[in-house]
Enzyme design. Structure first.
Site, short mmCIF file in Angstrom:
data_model
loop_
_atom_site.label_atom_id
_atom_site.label_comp_id
_atom_site.label_asym_id
_atom_site.label_seq_id
_atom_site.Cartn_x
_atom_site.Cartn_y
_atom_site.Cartn_z
N ALA A 66 10.62 4.28 -17.68
CA ALA A 66 11.28 4.87 -16.52
C ALA A 66 11.23 3.86 -15.37
CB ALA A 66 10.58 6.16 -16.13
N GLY A 109 8.66 5.07 -21.16
CA GLY A 109 9.86 5.78 -21.59
C GLY A 109 10.73 4.97 -22.54
N GLU A 145 9.23 5.65 -25.78
CA GLU A 145 9.54 7.05 -26.09
C GLU A 145 10.99 7.22 -26.53
OE1 GLU A 145 7.70 8.04 -22.22
OE2 GLU A 145 6.84 9.75 -23.29
N GLU A 157 1.28 4.78 -19.22
CA GLU A 157 1.37 5.74 -18.13
C GLU A 157 0.01 6.07 -17.49
OE1 GLU A 157 3.13 5.86 -20.88
OE2 GLU A 157 5.18 6.51 -20.45
N1 CAA Z 1 10.79 0.01 -13.63
C1 CAA Z 1 11.42 -0.75 -12.72
N2 CAA Z 1 11.38 -2.11 -12.74
C2 CAA Z 1 10.66 -2.69 -13.72
C3 CAA Z 1 9.98 -1.96 -14.70
C4 CAA Z 1 10.07 -0.53 -14.64
N3 CAA Z 1 9.49 0.27 -15.54
N4 CAA Z 1 9.35 -2.81 -15.55
C5 CAA Z 1 9.64 -4.05 -15.11
N5 CAA Z 1 10.43 -3.98 -14.01
C6 CAA Z 1 10.96 -5.09 -13.22
C7 CAA Z 1 9.85 -5.78 -12.44
O1 CAA Z 1 9.61 -5.09 -11.21
C8 CAA Z 1 10.47 -7.14 -12.22
O2 CAA Z 1 11.43 -7.06 -11.20
P1 CAA Z 1 11.41 -8.14 -9.97
O3 CAA Z 1 11.74 -9.44 -10.66
O4 CAA Z 1 12.49 -7.64 -9.08
O5 CAA Z 1 10.04 -8.10 -9.42
C9 CAA Z 1 11.25 -7.39 -13.52
O6 CAA Z 1 11.44 -6.10 -14.11
C10 CAA Z 1 10.47 -8.24 -14.52
O7 CAA Z 1 9.21 -7.64 -14.73
P2 CAA Z 1 7.84 -8.46 -14.76
O8 CAA Z 1 7.93 -9.63 -13.82
O9 CAA Z 1 6.72 -7.51 -14.54
O10 CAA Z 1 7.85 -9.01 -16.25
P3 CAA Z 1 6.59 -9.41 -17.14
O11 CAA Z 1 7.14 -10.09 -18.34
O12 CAA Z 1 5.58 -10.14 -16.32
O13 CAA Z 1 5.91 -8.03 -17.59
C11 CAA Z 1 5.90 -5.77 -18.43
C12 CAA Z 1 6.59 -7.15 -18.48
C13 CAA Z 1 4.51 -5.87 -19.03
C14 CAA Z 1 6.76 -4.80 -19.24
C15 CAA Z 1 5.81 -5.32 -16.98
O14 CAA Z 1 7.07 -5.47 -16.35
C16 CAA Z 1 5.38 -3.91 -16.81
O15 CAA Z 1 4.22 -3.59 -16.98
N6 CAA Z 1 6.34 -3.03 -16.44
C17 CAA Z 1 6.06 -1.64 -16.21
C18 CAA Z 1 5.93 -0.90 -17.50
C19 CAA Z 1 5.54 0.53 -17.26
O16 CAA Z 1 4.54 0.84 -16.66
N7 CAA Z 1 6.39 1.44 -17.77
C20 CAA Z 1 6.14 2.85 -17.69
C21 CAA Z 1 7.02 3.41 -16.63
S1 CAA Z 1 6.60 5.09 -16.33
C22 CAA Z 1 7.36 5.93 -17.59
O17 CAA Z 1 8.06 5.40 -18.41
C23 CAA Z 1 7.08 7.41 -17.51
C24 CAA Z 1 7.59 8.20 -18.66
O18 CAA Z 1 6.96 8.32 -19.69
C25 CAA Z 1 8.82 8.94 -18.52
#
Ligand code: CAA
Length: 260
Positions: free
Chosen positions: A66, A111, A114, A134
């Site tokens: 998400a 997500g 998922e 999460e």
């Molecule tokens: N939402 C919005 N933007 C996201 C994102 C997300 N879930 N995941 C990554 N991005 C964005 C980052 O903010 C970044 O944008 P900027 O360049 O503008 O800063 C870009 O994508 C690249 O991301 P990273 O620089 O972090 O890339 P990385 O290779 O270093 O790391 C990653 C990759 C480990 C996937 C890391 O991005 C990360 O941990 N992302 C979040 C993952 C997460 O927590 N997802 C769960 C979301 S909550 C959910 O999904 C709830 C549910 O069950 C419904």
């Protein structure tokens, strides 16, 4: 039909939808989910489509979950609506009773993971990784992960992933039974196409009944589930596909199923 956050194309019986927000690692925002739901309209109603492939744009991610930027300031009620929307879209994917394959080409977390679990099958590239982070955000997997993952791989391993929030490799996901196959990065598309074509050559009626029997039967007591299986099998037996399948076998030729 064109979309802002998706690329959609049909080849033969297979419709492919590419999540296309590579700068945000294909994170799911409201608009993307609404567009995905429109693709499901096409998938559901167009009889020339027998299978959906879901994949991500770019080389890095299938989908990072998400959109955290959209979620950050939501009230509890707004969050409830955001989560229910995604849940409804993912559930609809299962209820269409046509098969789907997640072609996981990179990171599949939250997500995004998922979404792949709502697909019938998952095929990963060697560079893919999977996780449910999460609990590191003060949330829980809210797009069906707490329910679908234990049903696919069992409670123990599912809890390990949810409680730790760690990311595992495609190889470990394969060993855990999360993914059906792992392909070299440059062979992912070809591998998915081969799987899709072999499924599409089978009877769409049989496939529909199998998906229904497994989905509904999974939450029934055994005797009721077996009764459902009998009814669905008997229903399939009345189809033109069954007549064609038996005739093709007896005539020693390949069947040509119409899904009727
Ligand atoms: N939402 C919005 N933007 C996201 C994102 C997300 N879930 N995941 C990554 N991005 C964005 C980052 O903010 C970044 O944008 P900027 O360049 O503008 O800063 C870009 O994508 C690249 O991301 P990273 O620089 O972090 O890339 P990385 O290779 O270093 O790391 C990653 C990759 C480990 C996937 C890391 O991005 C990360 O941990 N992302 C979040 C993952 C997460 O927590 N997802 C769960 C979301 S909550 C959910 O999904 C709830 C549910 O069950 C419904």
């Amino acid at each position: 039909m064109s979309y802002d956050h998706l690329i959609v194309q049909q080849q033969g019986y297979v419709l492919t939808v590419v999540l296309n927000r590579p700068k945000a690692l294909n994170a799911l925002n409201r608009q993307l989910l609404s567009e995905f739901n429109q693709v499901l309209d096409q998938f559901e109603h167009d009889a020339s489509i027998r299978l959906l492939v879901v994949t991500g744009a770019g080389e890095k991610a299938f989908c990072a979950g998400a959109d955290i930027k959209e979620l950050a300031d939501l009230s509890a009620l707004e969050m409830k609506e955001f989560l229910s929307h995604g849940q409804r879209v993912f559930r609809r994917l299962e209820l269409i009773r046509k098969p789907s394959i997640a072609a996981v080409n990179g990171v599949a977390v939250g997500g995004g993971f998922e979404l792949s679990l709502a697909c019938s099958l998952r095929i990963a590239s060697e560079s893919a990784s999977f996780g449910l982070p999460e609990a590191r955000l003060g949330m829980i997997p809210g797009y069906g992960g707490t329910q679908r993952l234990p049903r696919i791989i069992g409670k123990g391993k599912a809890l390990e992933l949810m409680l730790s929030g760690k990311r595992i490799s495609a190889e470990e996901a394969y060993r855990a039974g999360i993914v059906n196959a792992v392909a070299a990065v440059d062979l992912l598309d070809q591998t998915v196409r081969q799987w899709a074509e072999s499924i599409c050559a089978n009877s769409p009626v049989s496939i529909r009944m199998i998906l229904e029997a497994v989905d509904i039967g999974g939450s029934l007591a055994m005797d009721n589930a077996l009764a459902l299986e009998t009814s669905l099998d008997a229903l399939a037996a009345g189809s033109l596909d069954k007549r064609e399948g038996f005739a093709a076998f007896l005539e020693k030729r390949s069947p040509n199923f119409e899904g009727k």
